[in-house]
Design an enzyme around this catalytic site. Structure first.
Site, PDB file in Angstrom:
ATOM      1  CG  ASP A 140      42.922  41.633  40.899  1.00 37.77           C
ATOM      2  OD1 ASP A 140      43.138  40.820  40.949  1.00 37.77           O
ATOM      3  OD2 ASP A 140      43.679  42.965  39.774  1.00 37.77           O
ATOM      4  CG  ASP A 181      43.795  48.128  39.498  1.00 35.48           C
ATOM      5  OD1 ASP A 181      44.544  48.254  38.218  1.00 35.48           O
ATOM      6  OD2 ASP A 181      43.633  46.303  40.257  1.00 35.48           O
ATOM      7  CG  ASP A 194      46.172  45.377  37.713  1.00 39.29           C
ATOM      8  OD1 ASP A 194      46.870  45.500  36.652  1.00 39.29           O
ATOM      9  OD2 ASP A 194      45.804  44.681  38.024  1.00 39.29           O
TER      10      ASP A 194
END
Length: 1215
Positions: A849, A853, A417
């Site tokens: 995080d 995700d 990410d």
């Protein structure tokens, strides 16, 4: 009374159909499968519905089920099931060995595993009891009585005080705050520490006192229990009024009350039906690739075992003959296995005999040893590495599973990410565009990096006197500061811009109502940055009630004038990943009705009023400019509403909000009716700085042969510039860009025909993929071609993931060194990860995080969560948790690589030593007419794996290392050996098998041949037990010394374990042969010790047996060295900088304060998901801190779990 009257008829009808026994049903009605009906403060009415109790049980076993269920779990392993069958066979007459030979090792393995299961389940049981016995105040009559959580029932009225935890899912009725709100902390739920606001219905605000609460007789119709944490639909029927319920009235179990003296609520869901408990499921079970290959190796050993037994069985059928009369093969009383007249039966029975005889070829202790090694690697090495300890947030690395340690050493693809993973997720308002004019000076990190990349010199930008830099705000432009915006060409538009920032949000203010001391609790850092920006521009949001937002406005009427303005918030249309926007309908004090909206440019532009094309065009150019600088952008717009239009729309809104089915969908549809004909105000640009060390970490990982893909929801320009700043893409790369933002596609989209759009997009993506693929093949065919990079957006990716195009996308992607996917959804992140994992068969790692995700993390072989600012959802779903992206370098290149090397050596060594031992027995079979006569004593065979060779291999798995941690990071190319699986290829296994064959032949034939004419000190010839004991002695010494030859590092632990294992054999042999038994082993070892032959053989046999290995390893190191061996030679004269075999974690890295923080962070934490909040939390931290002598503050969640400390109960509070 009215409620009872409504249902009296139905009650009497139902009663008439029941048996003669009178039953009073009260107001209970049949439960609809779509929703449940709850009668508040009426236990009798709820009794017959049989709602779940509030007690929880997260144990796997009960007293009666532990043994059968535990054994069932153990025998699901193929190896354990195999040894169970062998143990049963060894108890039959066909077995040549005592049952103890196989039963004892199996029993030890099962005992250790069951004890581990029992201990873990006991801890879960204690945790359950601590939670179930916590007390809460329940309304009984007109008094608050304290009862355990487990005694709560659906419909009960409870009171929870400040800092207390909610014992069940509650309907918020009333609180001590006059405005009917309470503040909730959801840290145990999702890790977010910012407070959430919950608002009671105005109709129930009065039910605060026990006398008033006892009068509450409402009926709740709501959804059935589900695991959706952020949704809730229901209606409260009270006094013939139906009031809609939403997540704003729901207080979830496990959350805690803050900044509110106490609240009163009605129990809606209890026990395992609470939302948080319905989320308490384990993450998908993952097995490492090496472990799967180990299963194949075990299968091959089965085949080898079968082949050996088959050869022996055929041999026994051929050998058996009546001519060997001296073997007792004549006569009427022959057993079936000795009857020459039926050779097939002889061969078949001998097959089973040999299976039990050769059973040690499968290493029974392998799984237990590997699990032990992995567990210690995780808990003692990864969790304790100071190189992965983040001082600022006091966060160490955390291995949440030990199953995947070696998988970390073989990762080839990383899916990352961007926000919060590569960047800090610390948002700062940096620039903006208002009415077609850009405001804000300065250069972002990405602009600076891009300029340096192009060879331009960048001078520091001089700050103006009005520049302000605080948390969330880093803006410098005198034209907007201190009321100067009044002199701009578009002051009215500036005013709308600032009011949109100050009003359109869900931020909660905390602390004093002054601009210096106020703190903002926001759902995201972006929201907090925007509100902070409004404050600095002179529109200070300082107070919120359920219906009002107070803004202290400066310079609006005239320069220097400050006024407090209350804005009535009529409706909030909340942000979600589908809508990608947030709107607020508010009423000015003068009666003006305005809808303010902020969101992604793609959704705002679709809803703008016709006209103002110049501003739209200029603002779009500004958006692209901001995106190129790596800034996060949002568009702001507004719409004036008439009273009639609003009232008409609001009726539809209330109706949608009251719906029990598809409420979210209906609310979105209603929002579409009012979020149109918007007037564009401008856009904001927020900077999210890169995390420290990200570019160097990515560069190092790339040198290690790891390909990194960035999957982000940002615009393409932002994503590309972040990739440049991270050194993921450079100018020397050939970039393939597949975008939906082309003129042709925009033209098709403008016509609005969805079928045509889909067809055109698919054909366009197909043509772009084909063109890029052909071009990539051209570059790859050239020996000096550039590296390749692919950039693709979410719309194109949706079509590229179609089954017909997926293979082309995969081929193109695998040929690229870097891939950037922008504007992608959480689902697409998971789909891309699965595409590479399943389509290419490569080892993948996902790191993120946020909650968006989670699917990507669970789809990869290894999931890594960043414990950042977006809560703990990613960490909870991950296999490993770290605080910063740069720690991946240590996690993969050091811990992952070492774990892979160690586990490979452990597995191959187990294979080698068991095969060597079994082959000596196999060679003996040829001298016994394939009769199945055992060569070794039963106890020798039983203890070979358990004692005489067990400990040294564990030491290798824990302490062996080829190069130090610093050299592993200095030479990241060493990691490629793991990607290629160099140390667990079939070539390695076959080589060891050949040496095992050679050594078994040397040991067996040397000992047998040399003892055929030898005599002991009394002149007697050596018998079977003398020869087998001597051979076993040589085997134990040989395989233990061979282990030392496999080691790159020989520590004192290696020396102690190898020496101790050989010594244990000698001590056992002395004791065992000194005890009289009817076996022939009695006094054998003493006889051998009295001969010179014993000492000569002990010296010569291992040397000759290991000579081939020594020569092979020498030739391999000199002429065909591995990469790590070259590095060893380069640095062979450098002294070790750390304790050999342990991690390089010098205490000099930390200050005393940081060392204390690290000590606190390392305290034992409850890792089970079976807690009251169903997620990991640092439970019992204060208790363990006091035990470890570390001073730490009490945490609120310790109160809930303090029951485990068995403290004395306190006196109940009196009302």
């Amino acid at each position: 009374m009215n409620g009872r009257a409504r249902t009296s008829r139905s009650s009497s009808d139902m009663t008439s159909r029941l048996p003669s026994r009178t039953v009073t049903l009260g107001r209970v009605q049949p439960q609809s499968p779509g929703h449940r009906t709850i009668f508040c403060n009426d236990r009798d009415a709820n009794l017959l519905v049989k709602f779940r109790a509030n007690s929880i049980s997260t144990t796997k076993y009960h007293v009666l089920t532990f043994l059968p269920k535990g054994l069932f779990e153990q025998f699901r392993r193929v190896a354990n099931l195999y040894f169970l069958m062998i143990s049963i066979l060894s108890s039959t007459p066909v077995s040549p060995v005592s049952p103890i030979t196989n039963v004892l090792p199996l029993s030890i393995v099962l005992f250790v595993s069951l004890v581990k299961e029992a201990w873990e389940d006991w801890k879960r049981f204690q945790n359950d009891m601590a939670i179930n016995n916590n007390s809460v105040e329940v309304l009984l009559g007109q008094r608050w009585e304290r009862v355990p959580w487990k005694s709560l029932q659906v419909g009960d009225i409870v009171r929870v005080k400040q800092d207390g935890f909610f014992p069940a899912d509650l309907l918020f009725l009333a609180g001590t705050n006059s405005d009917g709100v309470c503040y909730v902390e959801t840290a145990n739920l999702d890790g977010e520490t910012n407070l959430k606001i919950r608002k009671a219905l105005e109709k129930t605000w009065d039910y605060v006192t026990p006398e008033k609460a006892s009068e509450f007789k409402g009926e709740v119709q709501c959804e059935q229990p589900n695991n959706s944490l952020y949704t809730f639909t229901g209606n409260l029927i009270i006094d013939k009024q139906t009031l809609p319920l939403s997540p704003n009235q729901l207080l979830l179990r496990g959350c805690s009350l803050r900044n509110t003296e106490y609240i009163v609520g009605a129990v809606i869901f209890t026990g395992h039906e609470t939302k948080v408990m319905m989320n308490s499921m384990n993450v998908p079970s993952k097995r490492s690739t090496l472990e799967k290959k180990l299963d194949k190796l075990i299968l091959i050993l089965f085949c080898v075992l079968f082949s050996m037994c088959f050869i022996g069985a055929i041999g026994s059928g051929v050998f058996i003959n009546r001519k060997y009369y001296y073997l007792g093969l004549r006569g009427p009383d022959l057993t079936p296995d000795m009857n020459p007249g039926n050779r097939f039966v002889v061969a078949l029975l001998n097959m089973f005999t040999l299976i039990t005889l050769y059973s040690p070829i499968i290493p029974i202790s392998l799984y237990v040893s590997v699990e032990m090694i992995k567990f210690i690697q995780s808990t003692q090495y990864i969790n304790n590495d100071l190189c992965m300890y983040h001082v600022e947030t006091n966060t160490p690395a955390l291995a949440r599973t030990s199953n995947l340690n070696e998988e970390l050493g073989q990762v080839e693809y990383i899916f990352s990410d961007k926000t919060g993973t590569l960047t800090r997720n610390l948002m700062e308002f940096f620039k903006c565009s208002i009415g077609g004019e850009i405001y804000g000076t300065g250069l972002t990190e990405i602009e600076t990096g891009g300029a340096q990349k192009n060879g331009m010199k960048v001078d520091g930008v001089r700050k103006s006197s009005t520049a302000v830099h605080e948390k969330g705000f880093n803006f410098d432009d005198a034209r907007l500061m201190q009321g100067a915006w009044r002199n701009e060409p578009n002051p009215d538009m500036c005013k709308e811009f600032f009011r949109c920032l100050a009003i359109c949000h869900t931020v909660l203010p905390e602390g004093e109502e002054s601009s210096e001391r106020i703190r903002y609790q926001a759902a995201s850092p972006d929201e907090a940055a925007l509100v902070t920006a409004a404050k600095n521009f002179g529109f200070f949001f300082y107070r919120r009630t359920p219906t009002l937002v107070y803004v202290r406005e400066s310079h609006t009427e005239k320069m220097g004038k400050v006024q407090d303005v209350p804005y009535e918030i009529l409706n909030v249309l909340e942000f979600n990943s589908t809508r990608k926007r947030q709107s607020v309908v508010c009423r000015y004090p003068d009666g003006r009705l305005v809808l303010y909206c902020k969101g992604a440019d793609s959704v705002i532009y679709e809803r703008l009023v016709d006209g103002n094309n110049d501003i739209k065009k200029i603002t779009r150019e500004h958006l692209e400019q901001f995106g190129a600088a790596g800034l996060r952008t949002l568009c702001l717009a507004y719409r004036d509403l008439s009273s009639n239009a609003y009232e008409s729309w609001n009726e539809k809104f209330i109706q949608a909000k009251s719906s029990l089915r598809d409420r979210e969908q209906k609310l979105d549809e209603v929002a579409e009716l009012i979020e149109k004909d918007l007037v564009l105000i401008g856009c904001t640009a927020i900077e999210d700085k890169l995390q420290e060390g990200v570019p160097s970490c990515i560069e190092t990982l790339s040198r290690a042969g790891i390909k990194i893909w960035v999957l982000t929801g940002d615009k393409m320009e932002t994503a590309i510039n972040i990739a440049y700043a991270c050194k993921l893409i450079d100018n020397n790369m050939k970039q393939f860009i597949i975008s939906s933002e082309t003129d042709d596609i925009r033209e098709v989209e403008s016509r609005g025909d969805q079928v045509e759009i889909a067809r055109y997009m698919r054909d366009s993506v197909k043509n772009q993929l084909k063109k890029c693929h052909e071009e990539a093949q051209t570059y790859l065919s050239s020996s000096f071609g550039p590296k390749l990079a692919l950039v693709i957006d979410g719309k194109c990716l949706m079509y590229a993931l179609d089954p017909s195009l997926r293979f082309m996308l995969l081929n193109l992607s695998l040929n690229c060194s870097s891939v950037v996917c922008c504007r992608v959804s959480p689902l697409q992140k998971a789909q891309v990860t699965s595409l590479v994992r399943k389509g290419a068969g490569k080892i993948t790692l996902s790191i993120g995080d946020g909650a968006n995700d989670v699917s990507m993390i669970q789809a990869a072989h290894v999931g890594v969560g960043i414990s950042g600012l977006e809560g703990m959802q990613a960490v909870m779903a991950s296999d490993f948790a770290i605080a910063q992206f740069r720690f991946l370098k240590d996690l993969l290149l050091v811990h992952g690589r070492w774990s892979y090397l160690r586990i490979c050596k452990v597995v191959t060594y187990f294979f080698y030593k068991n095969l060597t031992f079994t082959l000596t027995q196999f060679w003996y079979t040829f001298h016994t007419g394939f009769s199945g006569q055992r060569f070794y004593d039963d106890w020798f065979q039983s203890l070979y794996n358990v004692i005489f060779t067990a400990l040294p291999v564990i030491m290798v798995g824990l302490f062996d290392k080829d190069v130090s941690a610093s050299l592993s990071k200095k030479y990241p190319e060493l990691y490629k050996e793991g990607i290629r699986n160099t140390f667990f290829k079939w070539r390695v296994v076959v080589t060891l098998a050949l040496f095992s064959l050679y050594q078994s032949l040397v040991v067996y034939h040397f000992v047998v041949t040399s003892t055929s004419n030898s005599v002991d000190s009394s002149g007697k010839m050596f018998g079977l037990w003398d020869v087998s004991t001597m051979a076993f002695n040589c085997i134990v010494v040989t395989v233990n010394l061979r282990l030392l030859m496999m080691c790159n590092t020989i520590t004192r632990w290696h020396q102690i374990s190898v020496g101790g294992s050989i010594l244990a054999w000698f001590l056992f042999a002395l004791v065992y042969s000194g005890i009289y038994t009817p076996k022939g082993i009695y006094f054998v070892f003493y006889v051998l010790l009295s001969t010179a032959y014993f000492y000569v053989a002990l010296l010569v046999v291992p040397v000759v047996a290991l000579l081939g290995d020594f020569l092979f390893l020498g030739v391999q190191r000199w002429f065909f060295p591995y990469d790590y061996q070259i590095v060893q030679e380069i640095h062979r004269h450098e002294p070790e900088t750390s304790t050999v075999g342990l991690l390089e974690m010098g205490s000099s890295l930390l200050t005393p304060e940081d060392a204390r923080s690290f000590a606190i962070a390392r305290l034992p934490r409850e890792q089970s998901k079976h807690t009251g909040a169903a997620f990991d939390s640092p439970a019992y931290e204060s208790f363990f801190a006091s035990q470890a002598g570390v001073v730490t503050n009490q945490k609120p969640y310790d109160v809930v779990r303090r029951a485990s400390m068995k403290s004395r109960p306190k006196n109940p509070h009196k009302d």
